[in-house]
Design a protein around this motif. Structure first.
Motif, mmCIF file in Angstrom:
data_model
loop_
_atom_site.group_PDB
_atom_site.id
_atom_site.type_symbol
_atom_site.label_atom_id
_atom_site.label_comp_id
_atom_site.label_asym_id
_atom_site.label_seq_id
_atom_site.Cartn_x
_atom_site.Cartn_y
_atom_site.Cartn_z
ATOM 1 N N LYS A 129 38.525 -5.373 77.837
ATOM 2 C CA LYS A 129 39.222 -6.574 77.398
ATOM 3 C C LYS A 129 40.556 -6.207 76.765
ATOM 4 O O LYS A 129 40.716 -5.113 76.239
ATOM 5 C CB LYS A 129 38.365 -7.322 76.368
ATOM 6 N N VAL A 130 41.459 -7.155 76.784
ATOM 7 C CA VAL A 130 42.738 -6.960 76.104
ATOM 8 C C VAL A 130 42.515 -7.205 74.611
ATOM 9 O O VAL A 130 41.880 -8.188 74.231
ATOM 10 C CB VAL A 130 43.785 -7.963 76.634
ATOM 11 N N HIS A 131 43.003 -6.312 73.799
ATOM 12 C CA HIS A 131 42.840 -6.494 72.356
ATOM 13 C C HIS A 131 44.109 -7.061 71.731
ATOM 14 O O HIS A 131 45.208 -6.869 72.238
ATOM 15 C CB HIS A 131 42.446 -5.180 71.683
ATOM 16 N N ASP A 132 43.911 -7.767 70.665
ATOM 17 C CA ASP A 132 45.041 -8.393 69.979
ATOM 18 C C ASP A 132 44.772 -8.345 68.473
ATOM 19 O O ASP A 132 43.687 -7.946 68.043
ATOM 20 C CB ASP A 132 45.190 -9.845 70.463
ATOM 21 N N ARG A 133 45.756 -8.810 67.715
ATOM 22 C CA ARG A 133 45.611 -8.809 66.261
ATOM 23 C C ARG A 133 44.472 -9.750 65.855
ATOM 24 O O ARG A 133 44.373 -10.862 66.346
ATOM 25 C CB ARG A 133 46.914 -9.263 65.615
ATOM 26 N N LYS A 134 43.630 -9.309 64.953
ATOM 27 C CA LYS A 134 42.464 -10.109 64.562
ATOM 28 C C LYS A 134 42.719 -10.973 63.330
ATOM 29 O O LYS A 134 42.038 -11.968 63.127
ATOM 30 C CB LYS A 134 41.262 -9.212 64.285
ATOM 31 N N LYS A 135 43.591 -10.560 62.454
ATOM 32 C CA LYS A 135 43.805 -11.360 61.241
ATOM 33 C C LYS A 135 45.247 -11.299 60.793
ATOM 34 O O LYS A 135 45.600 -10.532 59.915
ATOM 35 C CB LYS A 135 42.848 -10.946 60.119
ATOM 36 N N THR A 136 46.047 -12.112 61.438
ATOM 37 C CA THR A 136 47.454 -12.199 61.078
ATOM 38 C C THR A 136 47.637 -13.431 60.204
ATOM 39 O O THR A 136 47.277 -14.533 60.609
ATOM 40 C CB THR A 136 48.320 -12.346 62.337
ATOM 41 N N ILE A 137 48.190 -13.228 59.032
ATOM 42 C CA ILE A 137 48.422 -14.370 58.143
ATOM 43 C C ILE A 137 49.684 -15.093 58.597
ATOM 44 O O ILE A 137 50.758 -14.498 58.684
ATOM 45 C CB ILE A 137 48.513 -13.899 56.678
ATOM 46 N N PHE A 138 49.530 -16.341 58.968
ATOM 47 C CA PHE A 138 50.665 -17.133 59.427
ATOM 48 C C PHE A 138 51.351 -17.852 58.269
ATOM 49 O O PHE A 138 52.515 -18.176 58.342
ATOM 50 C CB PHE A 138 50.201 -18.169 60.459
ATOM 51 N N GLY A 139 50.581 -18.161 57.251
ATOM 52 C CA GLY A 139 51.153 -18.909 56.135
ATOM 53 C C GLY A 139 50.127 -19.023 55.032
ATOM 54 O O GLY A 139 49.062 -18.404 55.094
ATOM 55 N N PRO A 140 50.426 -19.808 54.005
ATOM 56 C CA PRO A 140 49.516 -19.903 52.860
ATOM 57 C C PRO A 140 48.127 -20.432 53.235
ATOM 58 O O PRO A 140 47.159 -20.128 52.548
ATOM 59 C CB PRO A 140 50.228 -20.867 51.916
ATOM 60 N N HIS A 141 48.045 -21.190 54.299
ATOM 61 C CA HIS A 141 46.761 -21.809 54.620
ATOM 62 C C HIS A 141 46.141 -21.362 55.935
ATOM 63 O O HIS A 141 45.001 -21.665 56.215
ATOM 64 C CB HIS A 141 46.918 -23.333 54.670
ATOM 65 N N VAL A 142 46.924 -20.691 56.778
ATOM 66 C CA VAL A 142 46.475 -20.464 58.150
ATOM 67 C C VAL A 142 46.462 -18.979 58.485
ATOM 68 O O VAL A 142 47.399 -18.246 58.170
ATOM 69 C CB VAL A 142 47.400 -21.205 59.147
ATOM 70 N N ILE A 143 45.391 -18.567 59.144
ATOM 71 C CA ILE A 143 45.275 -17.181 59.589
ATOM 72 C C ILE A 143 44.963 -17.183 61.082
ATOM 73 O O ILE A 143 44.302 -18.087 61.582
ATOM 74 C CB ILE A 143 44.216 -16.418 58.752
ATOM 75 N N PHE A 144 45.480 -16.179 61.795
ATOM 76 C CA PHE A 144 45.433 -16.186 63.260
ATOM 77 C C PHE A 144 44.632 -15.009 63.794
ATOM 78 O O PHE A 144 44.808 -13.872 63.364
ATOM 79 C CB PHE A 144 46.871 -16.113 63.784
ATOM 80 N N ASP A 145 43.751 -15.310 64.739
ATOM 81 C CA ASP A 145 43.009 -14.283 65.462
ATOM 82 C C ASP A 145 43.455 -14.325 66.925
ATOM 83 O O ASP A 145 43.089 -15.220 67.674
ATOM 84 C CB ASP A 145 41.502 -14.562 65.347
ATOM 85 N N GLY A 146 44.264 -13.364 67.311
ATOM 86 C CA GLY A 146 44.852 -13.363 68.646
ATOM 87 C C GLY A 146 43.851 -13.238 69.771
ATOM 88 O O GLY A 146 44.071 -13.729 70.871
ATOM 89 N N GLU A 147 42.742 -12.565 69.519
ATOM 90 C CA GLU A 147 41.776 -12.349 70.599
ATOM 91 C C GLU A 147 41.050 -13.623 70.981
ATOM 92 O O GLU A 147 40.586 -13.777 72.095
ATOM 93 C CB GLU A 147 40.769 -11.262 70.192
ATOM 94 N N ARG A 148 40.937 -14.534 70.031
ATOM 95 C CA ARG A 148 40.219 -15.771 70.332
ATOM 96 C C ARG A 148 41.144 -16.817 70.952
ATOM 97 O O ARG A 148 40.701 -17.860 71.418
ATOM 98 C CB ARG A 148 39.625 -16.358 69.059
ATOM 99 N N CYS A 149 42.443 -16.553 70.915
ATOM 100 C CA CYS A 149 43.426 -17.561 71.339
ATOM 101 C C CYS A 149 43.404 -17.748 72.850
ATOM 102 O O CYS A 149 43.322 -16.788 73.613
ATOM 103 C CB CYS A 149 44.812 -17.111 70.890
#
Lengths: 421, 425
Positions: A129-149
């Motif tokens: 599988k292609v791997h991506d960032r798992k926990k990128t903080i986008f802002g005060p309230h939102v965090i991003f998991d690239g692999e699930r996107c």
């Protein structure tokens, strides 16, 4: 707009010209699965989940971008359509980590739901599988998991079209495409956490709610946001009698699909440090805890001894509280002016999308219940400041900063301490 | 093959890229004729009558494309020359750009006049650095000579031409991705409808034409639509450029009258397969078109309909010739890698499917193929075909499926023996 007649799975639907097949289907109660389509955002057409068969058209068409036409025959359950849904789900899942057990979206995830509905087969993808960032903080309230996107770009379009702040963008190409903050921006616009709500999968999660409770344990109560006088419709979601989160509830007349971040997280004030949990009474050297009996007696004594008094009630009070307050004051200090506390604040263009200048949700309700003086709050306030009224009974507001800095009334640092509570 | 050259008429002439040489060979006379004597609608009719079809790959009738532009739109209209030539095996536009830039510019001006555009763009592939410089210089020359600018030939018609360099993405050759890129956005194809003719560049009516299409216009105006339509077949008119590469004695760019026999073209005009090798397969229209086996070439002529009847497409005219030393697994893997690398990532089937196919081709090529891999690729390509936003999905799926269908035993041998059975490399 002239209405046109179409059929969806043989069922006749009359709908305004210019509408799309997915809108027509929704009106007819036919669910067409989709990820990127959102009724409040522009059409992206990228997920390909809403492909349907249109009679006399050789290729499947995306329901979100196909306008209805007189006599159009739409098939949403044909073998070709069912096959393509299966295929699209397989594509979306080949690089997905399938980490549902640790994903906050589990239970309200459209990948899970549609997979159970339309695929239910083991993946044929057995390569890396292609791997991506798992926990990128986008802002005060939102965090991003690239692999699930799944790159539906709803969040990107939200920031472009609703808040017009353009914090998010798609970067890279092919299966390495991912969502990222544009340049050095931070996802901190006043509506930022709505991207979590519109994310159909677990890619964007709420930093406040994250890892707190599985969503299937939540009890949902329809309510109205107490954060300001806009009155956004919300769902109060609780677990073991504690509020776990606020979620927006659709009301086109008020808040559409959104709520602001301030409103979304305002429930923390209920359990936060500044909330009074026991009665306090002012003595020499400050406030000391006391009993309700003592506190009420002190109020009564104060009001009775005053030659004249004013009553100020918080705009956060309910209609019932306002009614009782008016009744009490009329009995104890007849003729005293009563008013609901009113403070306006400056709002930026972005805040104005949903937020009201008046932070109190029920200013109008209080006044309608009789907590109302000639001249209004400002005039009463001037009288108090001038010392024309020797005493005031203030309910639900912290006008003098007695409880930790006067958060509610920072606009009045010059408040006269002559007035007793 | 002895025919008059239309598109290549200035190629090989010393300093053919300069205005002086172009003018000395009759250049910009068509442009003057159009501006002075023709109404836009007459020009569109003339181009329709010529039967000219888009040379970028899709073969859509050019005059008809122009006629879709609404005449009463209050918005500005744009003409865009697609010089983002990136199709594997295709290098015809580059030749014109570098050696006959004024023909492209003249064609661009004529097309812009046809749709009454006052701003035309030439979007050139980022890697064509020399070509961009040559085009920019040529535009400057044409400006100075008064062919571009305000009040051209005293007609009151204004037209500006802007050369814009891409940043090197294959997808930007797709017309709506090109427009996204030209707008300053990410090179993503747009969802259709609406089509560029009504909602193109910056939401305004736009026509995107390929370099070769535009370069044919000066000749058509000069000699008349009938002369152009007299060449070629019933539905495929005129001449077309073919970029011939691979295992062939005389690779290069050829101008061929539509309907010319494919086999004769390869064997006689291009000198056939060298070194006494045998022909194994030919891709007729650039990397995204299905490969043809030698026996399938027998009755194929070089026109849109004939190649399509043989199960492939004329596409961009990028002819890739493969002799019997070619490992078809490797060839397919190479093409799959290209498409996986170039997929823009916008829509699910292409973003995920292209890479998936590439990974399977890769493992077959490296002796790790498994039983069922071939059917899996066929299934994946079938799931991509027709289900994507732009034709890129088809462009990746078609060659993958064709290689397997037409050379299946070779693929199976590769999987069974875990090595290449053809190539000694």
């Amino acid at each position: 707009m002239d209405p046109v007649k179409i059929t969806i799975d043989g069922k006749e639907v009359v709908i305004a010209k210019g509408k799309t097949v997915i809108q027509a289907a929704a009106e007819a109660g036919v669910a067409i699965p989709h990820y990127c389509y959102h009724s409040k955002l522009s059409i992206a057409g990228n997920c390909r989940m809403c492909l349907v068969e249109i009679e006399k058209m050789p290729k499947l068409q995306i329901a979100c971008n196909t306008q209805v036409a007189e006599g159009m025959g739409v098939l949403t359950q044909s073998p070709k359509v069912l096959a393509v849904r299966k295929a699209v789900l397989e594509f979306l899942l080949i690089n997905h980590p399938v980490d549902c057990p640790i994903c906050d979206q589990a239970g309200e995830c459209q990948l899970q739901n549609y997979y159970m509905e339309h695929n239910r087969e083991a993946s044929r993808f057995e390569l890396g599988k292609v791997h991506d960032r798992k926990k990128t903080i986008f802002g005060p309230h939102v965090i991003f998991d690239g692999e699930r996107c799944i790159k539906c770009t709803r969040c990107v379009r939200f920031c472009q079209e609703i808040t017009k702040t353009d914090e998010l963008a798609v970067i890279n190409r092919g299966d390495h495409s991912t969502i990222a903050l544009f340049d050095d921006s931070v996802l901190d616009n006043p509506l930022s956490a709505n991207v979590v709500d519109i994310c159909p999968v677990g890619a964007l999660t709420d930093r406040d709610f994250r890892f707190k409770v599985r969503v299937w344990y939540l009890q949902k109560t329809p309510s109205v946001c107490p954060g300001c006088s806009t009155g956004c419709n919300i769902s109060v979601e609780t677990y073991q009698n504690r509020i776990a989160r606020f979620k927006p509830r659709i009301n086109e007349a008020v808040n559409s699909h959104w709520i602001c971040d301030e409103g979304r997280y305002c429930f923390h004030e209920l359990t936060g440090g500044e909330r009074l949990t026991v009665p306090l009474i002012r003595q020499e050297g400050g406030l000391v805890p006391t009993t309700w009996d003592n506190a009420l007696q002190a109020v009564l004594a104060g009001l009775r001894s005053a030659k004249a008094a004013a009553g100020i009630m918080s705009g956060r009070s309910t209609n019932e509280e306002a009614f009782l307050f008016a009744k009490l004051m009329k009995k104890l200090t007849p003729g005293s002016p009563l008013e609901v506390c009113y403070q306006e604040r400056e709002l930026s263009e972005n805040q104005k999308i949903l937020m009201s200048p008046d932070r109190a949700p029920n200013f109008r309700g209080g006044r309608d219940m009789g907590v109302r003086a000639n001249g209004g709050y400002e005039s009463l306030l001037q009288k108090l400041l001038a010392g024309d009224v020797p005493a005031a009974y203030v309910v639900g507001e912290d006008l003098i900063g007695a409880n930790g800095g006067g958060r509610r009334c920072r606009n009045f640092p010059f408040w006269s301490s002559k007035i007793s509570v | 093959m002895s025919m008059e050259k239309l598109l290549l008429r200035n190629i090989g002439v010393t300093d053919s890229h300069t205005l002086a040489v172009y003018q000395s060979r009759g250049g910009y006379q068509s442009w003057e004729k159009v501006v002075r004597n023709m109404k836009p609608v007459e020009l569109i009719e003339e181009v329709k009558a010529s039967g000219l079809r888009g040379r970028g790959g899709a073969g859509f009738p050019t005059g008809m494309k122009w006629s879709f532009v609404p005449k009463d739109s209050p918005k500005p209209k744009y003409l865009v020359c697609n010089a983002d030539e990136s199709e594997p095996g295709t290098f015809k536009d580059r030749l014109l750009i570098e050696q006959d830039p004024h023909a492209i510019i003249e064609g661009t001006l004529i097309a812009a006049y046809g749709i009454q555009s006052h701003t035309a763009f030439i979007y050139i592939r980022g890697e064509l650095v020399a070509g961009a410089k040559i085009l920019e210089r040529a535009v400057e020359e044409a400006c100075r000579a008064g062919y571009i600018g305000k009040n051209i030939f005293g007609s009151g018609y204004d037209l500006d031409v802007i050369v814009h360099r891409g940043a090197g993405a294959y997808i930007c050759g797709e017309e709506t991705a090109l427009l996204s890129s030209l707008e300053g956005g990410r090179g993503w194809p747009k969802v259709k409808p609406p089509f560029p003719a009504t909602h193109g560049l910056f939401g305004c009516p736009t026509v995107v034409n390929n370099v070769e299409t535009l370069a044919a216009l000066p000749w058509i105006i000069e000699r008349g639509a009938a002369a152009y339509a007299a060449m070629g077949t019933e539905k495929s008119k005129g001449t077309k450029l073919f970029s011939v590469s691979g295992h062939i004695s005389r690779p290069g760019v050829y101008e061929v009258e539509m309907g010319y026999p494919f086999k004769k073209f390869l064997e006689e005009d291009c000198g056939g397969v060298p070194n006494g090798r045998k022909l194994k397969g030919v891709i007729p229209g650039g990397g995204s078109m299905p490969v043809l086996r030698p026996e399938e070439l027998e009755k194929v002529n070089l026109d849109y309909e004939s190649v399509q009847a043989a199960g492939s497409m004329l596409g961009s005219g990028g002819v890739i010739v493969m002799d019997d030393s070619t490992c078809m697994v490797r060839a397919a893997s190479n093409i799959a890698r290209f498409y996986a690398h170039e997929s823009c990532g916008q829509c699910s089937p292409c973003r995920e499917g292209c890479h998936w196919m590439e990974k399977i081709f890769h493992r077959i090529e490296h002796g790790e193929g498994q039983t069922g891999d071939l059917d899996l690729i066929l299934n994946i390509s079938g799931n991509i075909m027709g289900n994507t936003i732009c034709p890129f999905g088809d462009a990746a799926a078609m060659p993958a499926a064709a290689f397997i269908r037409k050379f299946r035993p070779e693929f199976e041998a590769h999987i069974a023996e875990k090595r290449c059975t053809v190539s000694t490399q």
